[in-house]
Write a protein that holds these residues in place. Structure first.
Motif, mmCIF file in Angstrom:
data_model
loop_
_atom_site.group_PDB
_atom_site.id
_atom_site.type_symbol
_atom_site.label_atom_id
_atom_site.label_comp_id
_atom_site.label_asym_id
_atom_site.label_seq_id
_atom_site.Cartn_x
_atom_site.Cartn_y
_atom_site.Cartn_z
ATOM 1 N N ASP A 1 0.849 -1.201 0.000
ATOM 2 C CA ASP A 1 0.000 0.000 0.000
ATOM 3 C C ASP A 1 0.878 1.242 0.000
ATOM 4 O OD1 ASP A 1 -0.068 -1.329 2.945
ATOM 5 O OD2 ASP A 1 0.202 0.844 3.103
ATOM 6 N N ARG A 2 0.333 2.310 -0.582
ATOM 7 C CA ARG A 2 1.090 3.560 -0.688
ATOM 8 C C ARG A 2 1.035 4.298 0.639
ATOM 9 N NH1 ARG A 2 -0.964 6.686 -5.418
ATOM 10 N NH2 ARG A 2 -2.569 7.377 -3.981
ATOM 11 N N ILE A 3 2.211 4.741 1.110
ATOM 12 C CA ILE A 3 2.275 5.423 2.400
ATOM 13 C C ILE A 3 2.774 6.855 2.269
ATOM 14 C CG2 ILE A 3 2.551 3.326 3.754
ATOM 15 C CD1 ILE A 3 5.538 3.744 3.753
ATOM 16 N N GLY A 4 3.130 7.277 1.075
ATOM 17 C CA GLY A 4 3.592 8.654 0.904
ATOM 18 C C GLY A 4 3.705 9.013 -0.554
ATOM 19 N N ARG A 5 3.714 10.314 -0.812
ATOM 20 C CA ARG A 5 3.842 10.810 -2.185
ATOM 21 C C ARG A 5 4.565 12.135 -2.133
ATOM 22 N NH1 ARG A 5 -1.708 11.488 -5.001
ATOM 23 N NH2 ARG A 5 -1.532 9.231 -5.186
ATOM 24 N N GLY A 6 5.474 12.367 -3.090
ATOM 25 C CA GLY A 6 6.225 13.621 -3.146
ATOM 26 C C GLY A 6 6.488 14.017 -4.575
ATOM 27 N N GLY A 7 7.309 15.068 -4.719
ATOM 28 C CA GLY A 7 7.575 15.593 -6.042
ATOM 29 C C GLY A 7 8.287 14.613 -6.947
ATOM 30 N N MET A 8 9.139 13.754 -6.359
ATOM 31 C CA MET A 8 9.918 12.819 -7.180
ATOM 32 C C MET A 8 9.195 11.495 -7.417
ATOM 33 S SD MET A 8 12.817 13.791 -8.380
ATOM 34 C CE MET A 8 13.751 12.282 -8.544
ATOM 35 N N GLY A 9 8.239 11.135 -6.560
ATOM 36 C CA GLY A 9 7.593 9.854 -6.752
ATOM 37 C C GLY A 9 6.719 9.463 -5.583
ATOM 38 N N GLU A 10 6.559 8.148 -5.403
ATOM 39 C CA GLU A 10 5.694 7.606 -4.364
ATOM 40 C C GLU A 10 6.496 6.668 -3.467
ATOM 41 O OE1 GLU A 10 2.866 5.628 -6.791
ATOM 42 O OE2 GLU A 10 1.630 7.424 -7.137
ATOM 43 N N VAL A 11 6.020 6.522 -2.221
ATOM 44 C CA VAL A 11 6.628 5.589 -1.282
ATOM 45 C C VAL A 11 5.590 4.542 -0.919
ATOM 46 C CG1 VAL A 11 7.806 5.284 0.912
ATOM 47 C CG2 VAL A 11 8.136 7.389 -0.386
ATOM 48 N N TRP A 12 5.971 3.275 -1.030
ATOM 49 C CA TRP A 12 5.055 2.162 -0.764
ATOM 50 C C TRP A 12 5.588 1.291 0.374
ATOM 51 C CZ3 TRP A 12 0.736 0.589 -3.933
ATOM 52 C CH2 TRP A 12 0.471 1.461 -4.997
ATOM 53 N N ARG A 13 4.682 0.797 1.182
ATOM 54 C CA ARG A 13 5.021 -0.285 2.102
ATOM 55 C C ARG A 13 5.052 -1.554 1.264
ATOM 56 N NH1 ARG A 13 2.142 -3.903 5.212
ATOM 57 N NH2 ARG A 13 0.190 -2.975 4.502
ATOM 58 N N ALA A 14 6.108 -2.338 1.430
ATOM 59 C CA ALA A 14 6.279 -3.518 0.587
ATOM 60 C C ALA A 14 6.846 -4.664 1.407
ATOM 61 C CB ALA A 14 7.210 -3.191 -0.584
ATOM 62 N N ARG A 15 6.766 -5.857 0.841
ATOM 63 C CA ARG A 15 7.335 -7.038 1.482
ATOM 64 C C ARG A 15 8.487 -7.543 0.629
ATOM 65 N NH1 ARG A 15 3.072 -9.589 1.968
ATOM 66 N NH2 ARG A 15 3.154 -10.858 0.070
ATOM 67 N N ASP A 16 9.651 -7.712 1.281
ATOM 68 C CA ASP A 16 10.820 -8.289 0.623
ATOM 69 C C ASP A 16 10.657 -9.800 0.666
ATOM 70 O OD1 ASP A 16 14.424 -7.812 1.023
ATOM 71 O OD2 ASP A 16 13.286 -9.289 -0.121
ATOM 72 N N GLU A 17 10.276 -10.384 -0.489
ATOM 73 C CA GLU A 17 9.970 -11.820 -0.524
ATOM 74 C C GLU A 17 11.210 -12.664 -0.262
ATOM 75 O OE1 GLU A 17 5.829 -11.307 -1.567
ATOM 76 O OE2 GLU A 17 7.033 -12.809 -0.581
ATOM 77 N N SER A 18 12.393 -12.142 -0.564
ATOM 78 C CA SER A 18 13.619 -12.930 -0.383
ATOM 79 C C SER A 18 13.982 -13.067 1.087
ATOM 80 C CB SER A 18 14.777 -12.280 -1.149
ATOM 81 O OG SER A 18 14.521 -12.298 -2.530
ATOM 82 N N LEU A 19 13.843 -11.957 1.846
ATOM 83 C CA LEU A 19 14.272 -11.961 3.249
ATOM 84 C C LEU A 19 13.106 -11.993 4.226
ATOM 85 C CD1 LEU A 19 17.193 -9.368 3.044
ATOM 86 C CD2 LEU A 19 17.316 -11.865 2.971
ATOM 87 N N GLY A 20 11.867 -11.960 3.701
ATOM 88 C CA GLY A 20 10.703 -12.069 4.566
ATOM 89 C C GLY A 20 10.534 -10.896 5.509
#
Length: 741
Positions: free
Chosen positions: A15-34
């Motif tokens: 899900d998106r947790i932030g937005r700014g002039g350069m782009g967006e910030v998302w909460r994500a899951r690193d599938e490799s490291l869990g």
């Protein structure tokens, strides 16, 4: 971006947790490291943007990634990974569990934070800045929204997105374009506002603004519009925070006010000194318990009349991004524009100009934004008309020498140049230079930028001697005021080397281009686009000096570097491959050159289309190298096809069309069809005389072609007379040039 998007088969966006002039910030899951992470994505951009614009944004994002990934400190956000996925650049960071300082103030209903918390924030942020400054990195956009306090009490600086390496001053500012100072108005240092030299002490000033707001609930200059805020930063002493927060300790107040000194030399020497002083302030006296009180707003400082009703921005608060606001033109706020009153209009008898209505200024800004969008879409004529009308209105409302008026005039000149209206562009650049010299001074960066652009236009007009004179003067001023290694200085040096080459001073051009390439490599890095551009200029001059093997080596190295940094299909990468092919052909390695150009035709047809001028240049080179391999029937067919397309796309008298027309004649001659060749050579000569003038080098070359053809037909007397005419015209041209010099 869809919530199910998987980046590089590893990072699942949740899900998106932030937005700014350069782009967006998302909460994500690193599938490799869990583990959960934050992923910042550069906004995908449509095809309407120019390649140079896209390259700038991508280079800026890569710089953020490289800088951020190099930092390892508990007070700085950790960067785990970065890369590019399906055209989207991304940065993977630790996911922070907490609130930024803007959110903390909002949660507290804009009441100030407890004094012990203010001191703790000062201590932790100061320690993080001490570390980053030792690495040579200046944040340049420190503000409450970029400082996080985690749930365990740790304070972290976030988003080094516009960080600037201390040894690389100027690179990021150039990426912003237009000379506009970067940063957020409520937290910008006076030197940022004036577009001056910026170092680590600018971050200390911004931290002072943050601490002032945390301690009082309001920034040090809390007006409703950006212009007034910026003038306050430059010219007005902040109200002592103890007047708004009586329980604030005197030592801590002294620290905050020292951070807010207008002169960088009057601030703490560095962040380490700040940490020491904060520790002394905490030891000096016990901090009184905090009693929440509604903040008392500071009295508005005295400001120029023309600035009081202008509204273009707000301070950074809240969890959602603020509504879009027009670009802030504050970089030009210097000199007399921050005096007590607005300048009168010309012919106004010295009376004060009434402040323009804010609605009119907003409308003008929106029109200017629309013009910039049109430029980005390549609709230069429409943009120019809009810019011309907006300029006239700004001049009427604000005066001819107002920074906004001059910035609008500069933009119009640039558009006129893109349209090929070089005489008009030169006049507008001259007017911009005159106005900025009067208001900002002759050595101000904005004044020098206008002078440098005028030199470029002089070169486009073929007035290379005048261009060289201007470039040399601007270079001397930049070296004196900005230093020999400032990117703007190096850019001017590159232009001067180019101008010297066009004047035929090849050895001088080579030495200077070599020097600039070495400096850019040292300052910006070996693979920086600017470094590679200058290396291409070095190779170009080497080729003119008949040192084609050296030129070929450099072009190949540049092509490899550009492929690595910009991508194999980037226009600049393809351009370096094209030049390498030219060198190969002139070195007698036509078969290798033919392979390169055929591949280029395929790549450019795929990327740009079969009728694009760059595609046709590669096809023309295919024909030339077929001829070098004595495959003249194929070469003639290729030349005729390219000529027909160029005549349709560019026009029958366009220089590149005539080059293809001449290549048809060359093929006819080699096939022994001299009468047909003579007719084509004469057509080309007449067209060049008509378009370029009888004594232009290309026109003279065509007359020589015609004379050679007459010789082949046994018409020696006509050939000799034609050679004589060409020699007389060439002598007259050389004499005229020597007199002008």
């Amino acid at each position: 971006m869809a919530e199910t998007r998987l980046i590089q088969g590893r990072y699942q966006l949740l899900d998106r947790i932030g937005r700014g002039g350069m782009g967006e910030v998302w909460r994500a899951r690193d599938e490799s490291l869990g583990r959960q992470v934050a992923v910042k994505c550069l906004k995908p951009l449509g095809p309407r943007h120019e390649n140079s614009y896209l390259r700038v944004l991508r280079e800026r994002f890569r710089r953020e990634a490289r800088v951020a990934a190099s930092l390892q400190h508990r007070g700085v956000t950790v960067v785990h990974d970065f890369g590019e996925h399906e055209g989207v650049l991304f940065l993977v960071m630790e996911l922070l569990d907490g609130r930024n300082l803007s959110q903390l103030l909002e949660d507290n209903k804009q009441h100030p934070l407890p004094v012990p918390e203010v001191a703790e924030i000062a201590d932790q942020v100061g320690a993080a800045l001490a570390y980053t400054h030792r690495q040579g990195i200046v944040h340049r956009d420190l503000k409450p929204a970029n400082i996080m306090r985690l749930n365990d009490g740790t304070v972290k600086i976030c988003d080094f997105g516009i960080a600037r390496l201390g040894h690389d001053i100027g690179f990021t500012a150039r990426l912003t374009g237009g000379g506009v100072a970067m940063g957020t108005p409520h937290y910008m240092s006076p030197e940022q506002i004036a577009a001056g030299s910026v170092d680590h002490r600018s971050d200390l000033y911004s931290l002072g603004c943050v601490l002032y707001e945390m301690a009082t609930g309001v920034p040090p200059f809390d007006m409703d519009d950006a212009w007034s805020v910026l003038v306050g930063h430059r010219d007005t002493a902040p109200r002592p925070p103890s007047e708004l927060r009586p329980e604030l300790s005197s030592p801590l107040e002294r620290v905050i006010l020292d951070l807010l000194a207008k002169n960088p030399d009057d601030r703490p020497e560095d962040a380490a000194e700040l940490v020491r002083r904060v520790a002394e302030a905490r030891r000096a006296e016990a901090v009184l318990p905090q009693v929440p009180q509604p903040p008392v707003r500071a009295a508005e400082p005295r400001l120029p009349a023309w600035a009081r009703e202008m509204t273009t921005g707000s301070k950074a608060v809240g969890t959602e991004p603020p509504a879009p606001v027009p670009p802030d033109p504050a970089a030009a706020l210097t000199g007399s524009w921050t005096a007590g009153t607005h300048r009168p209009a010309r012919g106004g008898g010295g009376t004060e100009r009434p402040p323009p209505p804010a609605t009119l200024l907003t409308d003008l800004t929106l029109r200017q934004d629309q013009a910039l969008r049109l430029c980005g879409e390549g609709r230069w004529s429409e943009a120019g008309e809009l810019q011309r009308s907006a300029l006239a209105e700004r001049q009427r409302l604000l005066g001819a020498d107002h920074p906004d008026t001059l910035a609008a005039r500069h933009d119009l000149a640039a558009t006129l140049g893109r349209l090929g209206h070089f005489d008009e562009a030169l006049r507008e650049y001259a007017r911009t230079t005159d106005g900025r010299s009067r208001t900002l001074g002759p050595d101000h960066p904005d004044t020098l930028a206008a002078r440098q652009e005028s030199a470029h236009v002089l070169g486009r007009l073929g007035r290379h001697f005048e261009a060289r004179e201007v470039y040399a003067a601007v270079l001397a001023a930049r070296e004196r005021t900005q230093g020999p290694d400032h990117p703007a200085t190096l850019r001017c040096g590159h232009n001067l080397a180019f101008s010297l080459g066009r004047l035929g001073r090849l050895e001088d051009s080579y030495r200077m281009a070599l020097e600039i390439a070495a400096a850019r490599c040292r300052v910006l890095g070996a693979d920086h686009p600017d470094t590679l551009v200058t290396r291409c200029e070095v190779a170009h001059v080497l080729a003119l000096l008949e040192r084609r093997r050296d030129a070929l080596r450099i072009y190949r190295e540049v092509a490899a570097a550009r492929s690595r940094v910009l991508g194999a299909d980037h226009p600049d990468t393809l351009a370096a491959r094209y030049e390498a092919g030219i060198c190969l052909g002139r070195l007698g390695r036509a078969a290798e050159a033919l392979d390169i150009f055929r591949t280029l035709v395929e790549d450019r047809s795929r990327l740009l289309g079969p009728a694009h001028p760059d595609t046709l240049r590669a096809r023309h080179a295919v024909g030339v190298n077929l001829g070098r391999l004595h495959r003249w029937e194929e070469a003639l067919t290729e030349a005729r096809d390219v000529f027909a397309i160029r005549a349709r796309v560019l026009g029958a008298d366009h220089p590149e069309t005539l080059v293809s027309r001449r290549e048809v004649a060359v093929g006819l001659g080699w096939l022994g069809r001299w009468p047909d060749a003579l007719a084509v050579y004469r057509d080309v000569a007449q067209a060049r005389q008509r378009v370029l003038g009888a004594d232009h080098p290309d026109a003279l070359a065509s007359r020589n072609d015609e004379a050679h053809c007459l010789e082949q037909l046994g018409r020696s007397a006509e050939a000799v007379e034609l050679y004589r005419q060409v020699a007389a015209l060439r002598h007259s041209r050389i004499t005229a040039r020597e007199r002008s010099v």
